[in-house]
Design an enzyme around this catalytic site. Structure first.
Site, PDB file in Angstrom:
ATOM      1  N   LYS A  70       6.038  -4.179 -17.360  1.00  0.00           N
ATOM      2  CA  LYS A  70       6.861  -3.691 -18.478  1.00  0.00           C
ATOM      3  C   LYS A  70       6.538  -2.240 -18.783  1.00  0.00           C
ATOM      4  CE  LYS A  70       6.570  -8.221 -20.721  1.00  0.00           C
ATOM      5  NZ  LYS A  70       5.941  -8.896 -21.866  1.00  0.00           N
ATOM      6  N   ARG A 104     -10.175  -2.935  -8.574  1.00  0.00           N
ATOM      7  CA  ARG A 104      -9.654  -2.381  -7.317  1.00  0.00           C
ATOM      8  C   ARG A 104      -8.350  -1.662  -7.637  1.00  0.00           C
ATOM      9  NH1 ARG A 104      -9.135  -5.377  -1.590  1.00  0.00           N
ATOM     10  NH2 ARG A 104     -11.338  -4.825  -1.651  1.00  0.00           N
ATOM     11  N   HIS A 120     -16.263   1.589  -1.570  1.00  0.00           N
ATOM     12  CA  HIS A 120     -16.239   0.136  -1.694  1.00  0.00           C
ATOM     13  C   HIS A 120     -17.701  -0.321  -1.592  1.00  0.00           C
ATOM     14  CE1 HIS A 120     -15.127  -3.939  -1.627  1.00  0.00           C
ATOM     15  NE2 HIS A 120     -14.313  -3.993  -0.601  1.00  0.00           N
ATOM     16  N   ARG A 130     -11.007 -11.781   0.180  1.00  0.00           N
ATOM     17  CA  ARG A 130     -12.436 -12.108   0.142  1.00  0.00           C
ATOM     18  C   ARG A 130     -13.173 -11.414  -0.983  1.00  0.00           C
ATOM     19  NH1 ARG A 130     -11.793 -11.658   5.673  1.00  0.00           N
ATOM     20  NH2 ARG A 130      -9.723 -11.014   5.077  1.00  0.00           N
ATOM     21  N   THR A 131     -12.837 -10.161  -1.274  1.00  0.00           N
ATOM     22  CA  THR A 131     -13.575  -9.463  -2.320  1.00  0.00           C
ATOM     23  C   THR A 131     -13.369 -10.149  -3.668  1.00  0.00           C
ATOM     24  OG1 THR A 131     -13.272  -7.389  -1.131  1.00  0.00           O
ATOM     25  CG2 THR A 131     -13.966  -7.239  -3.400  1.00  0.00           C
TER      26      THR A 131
END
Lengths: 180, 316
Positions: B82, B104, B132, B54-55
């Protein structure tokens, strides 16, 4: 006679009753131009135009007693072309609780100046539908247009300096010359 | 504001400004065509090193509704595999010309670290167990909407569950108390962080004791993915003591509302089906997510700090 001298001063150019009479005349002109007020909706531009749209709606109701003219408001701040160029004015909330498709929308504002607010309003209206026509009513046209936009209904044409500040309220119209 | 990284950084003034601005964005989302040109020419990249539904989607939807360009960075298909470092990744994306990072990451503090490597704005979409902020904004907005007034003065908010691992709890404690609410935390001692003594909260270990006086019941997700130390003996026991069961739901005040930041662990912290709860705000929380994130993006990207010369005259 309305030319404002270039000094820091406030000058009343319309009294409260003058503004009230101008709104009455515009109400009659709107009804005349549209052969009645059937299909006409009023949308006041936040924030200066909303009280004028309220008064206009009352006056039109007096002229056409069997008709309720829908009256909404539009905040154009998200549609402006100068976002990021100036501090953000805390937004007002648009409220258009009726269908504008095929309606004649009369945009109502206090002062017409560069025309950029009206341009933003025309673009904002697109999000709500496709009006049959859009007309523009203002209390004061102060000139200095930067876009090809003209009003349909004007309370008073008042020549100003670009640096002047024009204030419109139910108590009248004042011009303040700001020394730059 | 340049960044949106924590509730403390926003301050009460910023919090209130964003909540008011969210009203305006919500109106745009109710329009037949919910899109405005406000952020034309701006590019927003979402940089998610942790999973999200959702975020991430609400940020991308919010950016699109404001006409910003969006870029999506997906760790699993990127050069991170990599061995590219976080710094190199950020600098590479910056070189492409972006105005905001929505970040995030599993480590606390990453949004502040990244801000040293780029001139773009940083929006924190969750950093470790730290903050948050946009979730807290969503929750405050949703509560304000539900109770029909702007101040949360005197409201009893009970946050239940895995406080230890919860960035949502930390941001919400700050935001709810800023708006005047009283916050009570309910959790087993093992799921409370050690320093709660410094927080402006009350602590309880019994959900049943505080249910009757709760106005907002905020259930947290048990973050099993971060739990490798045997903090709870058994999921079933946790559910019995700290889960929202039918019996507990019936003991809530009739005016009390239930919230959850999602995703829900059904049968662990949520035994009832939220669809059966009369006062569940869980769907409202998701719906308001887009409006809140539009307000944040607009505030961060449409700052008028650079030029003041136009000021009054363009407003007329």
């Amino acid at each position: 006679m309305n030319q404002v001298p270039n000094r820091a001063s406030s000058k009343a150019v319309m009294s409260g009753p003058d503004v009230s009479r101008a709104i009455s005349r515009i109400a009659h002109e709107i009804v005349e131009r549209n052969h009645g007020a059937h299909n006409v909706v009023l949308i006041g531009l936040q924030r200066g135009g909303t009280w004028i749209a309220d008064v206009l709606a009352e006056r039109i109701a007096q002229i056409e007693p069997n008709l309720v003219v829908p009256n909404g408001s539009l905040d154009v701040s998200m549609h402006r072309d100068d976002i990021g160029l100036r501090p953000i004015v805390p937004g007002a909330i648009s409220e258009i609780p009726f269908d504008i498709n095929c309606a004649v929308v009369v945009l109502v504002d206090d002062v017409l100046y560069t025309g950029r607010t009206v341009r933003a309003a025309l673009e904002g209206l697109n999000n709500f539908g496709r009006p049959r026509a859009v007309q523009l009513a203002v209390i004061v046209d102060r000139g200095h247009r930067e876009l090809p936009i003209r009003p349909d209904f004007v309370g008073k044409n008042i020549p100003t300096q670009a640096s002047d500040e024009v204030d419109v309220s139910a108590d009248g119209v004042t011009i303040t010359a700001v020394e730059s | 504001m340049k960044h949106c990284r924590s509730i403390d950084e926003l301050g009460k003034e910023g919090l209130l400004r964003l909540l008011d601005s969210t009203d305006q964005m919500a109106e745009i989302n109710r329009r037949p065509i919910p899109k405005v040109p406000a952020l034309r020419g701006k590019t927003v990249v979402s940089l998610f090193f942790e999973d999200s539904t959702r975020t991430r989607l609400s940020f991308e939807t919010a950016a699109k509704r404001l006409s910003a360009e969006t870029m999506t960075f997906s760790v699993s298909t990127s050069s991170v595999n990599k061995g590219e470092s976080l710094r190199d990744t950020v600098e590479t994306i910056t070189d492409m010309g972006v105005h905001a990072f929505v970040v995030r990451h599993k480590s606390a503090g990453v949004p502040w670290q990244i801000a040293q490597w780029t001139n773009a704005s940083i929006i924190n979409a969750g950093d470790g167990a730290h903050q948050h902020p946009t979730q807290a904004l969503v929750d405050c907005y949703t509560v304000r909407e539900a109770i029909g007034r702007h101040s949360l003065d005197g409201l009893n908010v009970t946050i239940v569950g895995d406080i230890k691992h919860s960035r949502v709890a930390r941001s919400n404690i700050a935001a709810f108390t800023m708006l005047g609410a009283r916050v009570t935390l309910v959790a087993p001692p093992t799921l409370l962080p050690p320093h709660t003594g410094q927080w402006p909260v009350q602590i309880s270990h019994s959900l049943d004791e505080v249910l009757a006086s709760t106005d907002v019941l905020y259930m947290l997700r048990l973050q099993s993915e971060r739990m490798d130390q045997g903090l709870i003996p058994h999921l079933g026991e946790y559910g019995n003591r700290f889960g929202l069961t039918d019996v507990r739901a019936q003991r809530l005040q009739s005016s009390a509302v239930v919230m959850h930041p999602g995703p829900m662990n059904r049968g662990v912290e949520m035994h009832v089906d939220p669809a059966d709860l009369p006062n569940s705000l869980i769907h409202k929380q998701v719906a308001n997510g887009v409006s809140v994130r539009m307000a944040v993006l607009f505030d961060v990207l449409a700052r008028g700090a650079e030029v003041n010369s136009l000021k009054e005259e363009v407003v007329a």
